[in-house]
Motif scaffolding. Sequence first.
Motif, PDB file in Angstrom:
ATOM      1  N   LEU A 164      -0.470 -13.811  -2.354  1.00  0.00           N
ATOM      2  CA  LEU A 164       0.048 -12.194  -2.037  1.00  0.00           C
ATOM      3  C   LEU A 164       0.745 -11.999  -0.672  1.00  0.00           C
ATOM      4  O   LEU A 164       1.797 -12.397  -0.609  1.00  0.00           O
ATOM      5  N   GLU A 165      -0.148 -11.238   0.277  1.00  0.00           N
ATOM      6  CA  GLU A 165       0.379 -11.072   1.694  1.00  0.00           C
ATOM      7  C   GLU A 165      -0.584 -11.008   2.565  1.00  0.00           C
ATOM      8  O   GLU A 165      -1.787 -11.068   2.135  1.00  0.00           O
ATOM      9  N   GLY A 166      -0.322 -10.896   3.959  1.00  0.00           N
ATOM     10  CA  GLY A 166      -1.353 -10.495   4.821  1.00  0.00           C
ATOM     11  C   GLY A 166      -1.729  -8.971   4.588  1.00  0.00           C
ATOM     12  O   GLY A 166      -1.297  -8.400   4.103  1.00  0.00           O
ATOM     13  N   PRO A 167      -3.049  -8.937   5.383  1.00  0.00           N
ATOM     14  CA  PRO A 167      -3.319  -7.512   5.472  1.00  0.00           C
ATOM     15  C   PRO A 167      -2.325  -6.506   6.099  1.00  0.00           C
ATOM     16  O   PRO A 167      -2.152  -5.200   5.486  1.00  0.00           O
ATOM     17  N   THR A 168      -1.529  -6.727   6.818  1.00  0.00           N
ATOM     18  CA  THR A 168      -0.353  -6.052   7.511  1.00  0.00           C
ATOM     19  C   THR A 168       0.924  -7.082   7.641  1.00  0.00           C
ATOM     20  O   THR A 168       1.705  -6.871   8.609  1.00  0.00           O
ATOM     21  N   SER A 169       1.229  -7.842   6.772  1.00  0.00           N
ATOM     22  CA  SER A 169       2.202  -8.872   6.893  1.00  0.00           C
ATOM     23  C   SER A 169       2.712  -9.339   5.531  1.00  0.00           C
ATOM     24  O   SER A 169       1.769  -9.364   4.675  1.00  0.00           O
ATOM     25  N   SER A 171      -4.760   4.243   3.308  1.00  0.00           N
ATOM     26  CA  SER A 171      -6.250   3.721   2.949  1.00  0.00           C
ATOM     27  C   SER A 171      -6.239   2.257   3.225  1.00  0.00           C
ATOM     28  O   SER A 171      -6.122   1.353   2.549  1.00  0.00           O
ATOM     29  N   TYR A 172      -6.130   1.891   4.367  1.00  0.00           N
ATOM     30  CA  TYR A 172      -6.213   0.407   5.073  1.00  0.00           C
ATOM     31  C   TYR A 172      -7.462   0.096   5.399  1.00  0.00           C
ATOM     32  O   TYR A 172      -7.658  -1.084   6.084  1.00  0.00           O
ATOM     33  N   ALA A 173      -8.644   0.492   5.209  1.00  0.00           N
ATOM     34  CA  ALA A 173      -9.989   0.094   5.399  1.00  0.00           C
ATOM     35  C   ALA A 173     -10.125  -1.000   4.974  1.00  0.00           C
ATOM     36  O   ALA A 173     -10.490  -2.048   5.649  1.00  0.00           O
ATOM     37  N   GLY A 225       8.472  -6.282   2.421  1.00  0.00           N
ATOM     38  CA  GLY A 225       8.436  -6.459   3.742  1.00  0.00           C
ATOM     39  C   GLY A 225       9.986  -6.065   4.378  1.00  0.00           C
ATOM     40  O   GLY A 225      10.915  -6.699   3.821  1.00  0.00           O
ATOM     41  N   THR A 226      10.101  -5.193   5.304  1.00  0.00           N
ATOM     42  CA  THR A 226      11.371  -4.914   5.975  1.00  0.00           C
ATOM     43  C   THR A 226      11.851  -6.487   6.745  1.00  0.00           C
ATOM     44  O   THR A 226      13.154  -6.349   6.993  1.00  0.00           O
ATOM     45  N   THR A 227      10.711  -6.688   7.354  1.00  0.00           N
ATOM     46  CA  THR A 227      11.021  -7.913   8.471  1.00  0.00           C
ATOM     47  C   THR A 227      11.660  -9.157   7.587  1.00  0.00           C
ATOM     48  O   THR A 227      12.517  -9.895   7.695  1.00  0.00           O
ATOM     49  N   GLN A 228      10.593  -9.480   6.380  1.00  0.00           N
ATOM     50  CA  GLN A 228      11.082 -10.562   5.606  1.00  0.00           C
ATOM     51  C   GLN A 228      12.602 -10.158   5.044  1.00  0.00           C
ATOM     52  O   GLN A 228      13.114 -11.075   4.915  1.00  0.00           O
ATOM     53  N   ASP A 246      13.130   4.422   3.412  1.00  0.00           N
ATOM     54  CA  ASP A 246      12.848   4.232   1.954  1.00  0.00           C
ATOM     55  C   ASP A 246      11.806   3.860   1.375  1.00  0.00           C
ATOM     56  O   ASP A 246      11.311   4.488   0.577  1.00  0.00           O
ATOM     57  N   ARG A 247      11.005   3.001   2.181  1.00  0.00           N
ATOM     58  CA  ARG A 247       9.868   2.745   1.719  1.00  0.00           C
ATOM     59  C   ARG A 247       8.940   3.703   1.752  1.00  0.00           C
ATOM     60  O   ARG A 247       7.772   3.933   1.013  1.00  0.00           O
ATOM     61  N   LEU A 248       8.842   4.565   2.904  1.00  0.00           N
ATOM     62  CA  LEU A 248       8.000   5.638   2.933  1.00  0.00           C
ATOM     63  C   LEU A 248       8.093   6.763   1.847  1.00  0.00           C
ATOM     64  O   LEU A 248       7.125   7.079   1.181  1.00  0.00           O
ATOM     65  N   SER A 294       6.223  -9.250  10.153  1.00  0.00           N
ATOM     66  CA  SER A 294       6.099  -7.753  10.212  1.00  0.00           C
ATOM     67  C   SER A 294       6.620  -7.388  11.127  1.00  0.00           C
ATOM     68  O   SER A 294       7.083  -7.732  12.101  1.00  0.00           O
ATOM     69  N   SER A 295       6.765  -5.848  11.225  1.00  0.00           N
ATOM     70  CA  SER A 295       7.776  -5.436  12.359  1.00  0.00           C
ATOM     71  C   SER A 295       7.423  -5.691  13.557  1.00  0.00           C
ATOM     72  O   SER A 295       8.254  -6.110  14.539  1.00  0.00           O
ATOM     73  N   VAL A 296       5.982  -5.389  13.970  1.00  0.00           N
ATOM     74  CA  VAL A 296       5.576  -5.517  15.399  1.00  0.00           C
ATOM     75  C   VAL A 296       5.328  -7.144  15.574  1.00  0.00           C
ATOM     76  O   VAL A 296       5.532  -7.456  16.740  1.00  0.00           O
ATOM     77  N   ALA A 320       2.196   0.442  -2.699  1.00  0.00           N
ATOM     78  CA  ALA A 320       2.410   1.660  -1.827  1.00  0.00           C
ATOM     79  C   ALA A 320       1.707   1.309  -0.242  1.00  0.00           C
ATOM     80  O   ALA A 320       0.666   0.740  -0.012  1.00  0.00           O
ATOM     81  N   LYS A 321       2.302   2.014   0.745  1.00  0.00           N
ATOM     82  CA  LYS A 321       1.777   1.846   1.875  1.00  0.00           C
ATOM     83  C   LYS A 321       0.865   2.997   2.445  1.00  0.00           C
ATOM     84  O   LYS A 321       1.517   4.077   3.022  1.00  0.00           O
ATOM     85  N   THR A 322      -0.239   2.923   1.772  1.00  0.00           N
ATOM     86  CA  THR A 322      -1.044   4.100   2.076  1.00  0.00           C
ATOM     87  C   THR A 322      -1.770   4.119   3.350  1.00  0.00           C
ATOM     88  O   THR A 322      -2.032   3.008   3.987  1.00  0.00           O
TER      89      THR A 322
HETATM   90  N1  PLP Z   1       2.533  -6.023   3.801  1.00  0.00           N
HETATM   91  C1  PLP Z   1       1.569  -5.281   4.376  1.00  0.00           C
HETATM   92  C2  PLP Z   1       0.455  -4.970   3.551  1.00  0.00           C
HETATM   93  C3  PLP Z   1       1.720  -4.505   5.508  1.00  0.00           C
HETATM   94  O1  PLP Z   1       0.931  -3.562   5.992  1.00  0.00           O
HETATM   95  C4  PLP Z   1       3.151  -4.764   6.150  1.00  0.00           C
HETATM   96  C5  PLP Z   1       3.409  -4.001   7.360  1.00  0.00           C
HETATM   97  O2  PLP Z   1       2.588  -3.498   8.107  1.00  0.00           O
HETATM   98  C6  PLP Z   1       4.130  -5.713   5.784  1.00  0.00           C
HETATM   99  C7  PLP Z   1       3.711  -6.389   4.492  1.00  0.00           C
HETATM  100  C8  PLP Z   1       5.076  -5.920   6.419  1.00  0.00           C
HETATM  101  O3  PLP Z   1       6.070  -5.084   6.381  1.00  0.00           O
HETATM  102  P1  PLP Z   1       7.229  -4.913   7.367  1.00  0.00           P
HETATM  103  O4  PLP Z   1       7.917  -6.189   7.636  1.00  0.00           O
HETATM  104  O5  PLP Z   1       8.349  -3.900   6.819  1.00  0.00           O
HETATM  105  O6  PLP Z   1       6.517  -4.277   8.818  1.00  0.00           O
END
Ligand code: PLP
Length: 280
Positions: A182-187, A153-155, A209-212, A51-53, A246-248, A149-151
């Motif tokens: 806000l959020e972590g860079p990947t969480s 462009s994550y530099a 976040g899907t994990t949250q 869905d998020r994709l 986050s997922s991982v 958006a999860k693009t």
């Molecule tokens: N926020 C950002 C910017 C992320 O890149 C991610 C995952 O990589 C998340 C939040 C957490 O998302 P999820 O729990 O769906 O992995």
Amino acid sequence: MRVLAMLDGTLVDPEQPWIRVDDLGLLRGDGVFETVLVVDGQPRELGPHLDRLARSAELMDLPVPDRSAWEHCVEAVLGAWRGDAEMALRLIYTRGVEGGDGTPTGYAFGFPIADKVLRNRATGVAAVTLDRGFHPDVVARAPWLLLGAKTLSYAVNMAALRHAEARGAQEAIFLAADGSVLEGPTSTVVVADGNTLRTPPPSLGILPGTTQAALFRAAEKAGWSTKTEPLRLADLLSADGLYLASSVRKVTRVHTLDGTPLPDVPALHTELSALYESEY
Ligand code: PLP
């Protein structure tokens, strides 16, 4: 062990090159992605990830992802995986080649969870807050920034993690220009207070976040209350527990924020981790 399937479901050798040098995902970061956790052959939250994709693709005017093709492609990777019980599965979807006919590039790539991620899950992390530089009202005013958006462009996100590491931390938490968390860079940021879990709202221009979401679902079933509402730095410092989800990384505890040790309640982390696992 690594497994690669192209979007048409063909398994190919991950050690060989498959992306053209003029792919816009490579040239411009012009594409979207997801990272899915797979445990014992079961992808977690695959529906919400797809869905998020699709939502990310819509935000950047990419062709609508073919859901059944993605499901088939994921199945191909799962079927060929002979590695550890846990796998990270990355779904990559780009605008295709520059000057081409607009056919997107898509593939799913399975690989082991990094040792660092496994270590952080067990020991927790130190995090630093970093200025994201935007006021939250920019989300509506400047949709071209693609906030939420999860693009590919994550530099900037990766640079933030390097800044955190240079300051002796493993993680970063972005703050908006008005101080909103806000959020972590990947969480995703999650705080626990008593029997309440809180996380900042996606309307601030962050990823849902899907994990949250899975953690909150489980917590609600177990009688916790959950709130999606703006948080300030003071809320993170005063919480019973601060987590990055986050997922991982699953639900990883933050033990130190900007050099300040946070309360250590191992039982709380154990309980939240068990709640999250109870969804599967
Ligand atoms: N926020 C950002 C910017 C992320 O890149 C991610 C995952 O990589 C998340 C939040 C957490 O998302 P999820 O729990 O769906 O992995």
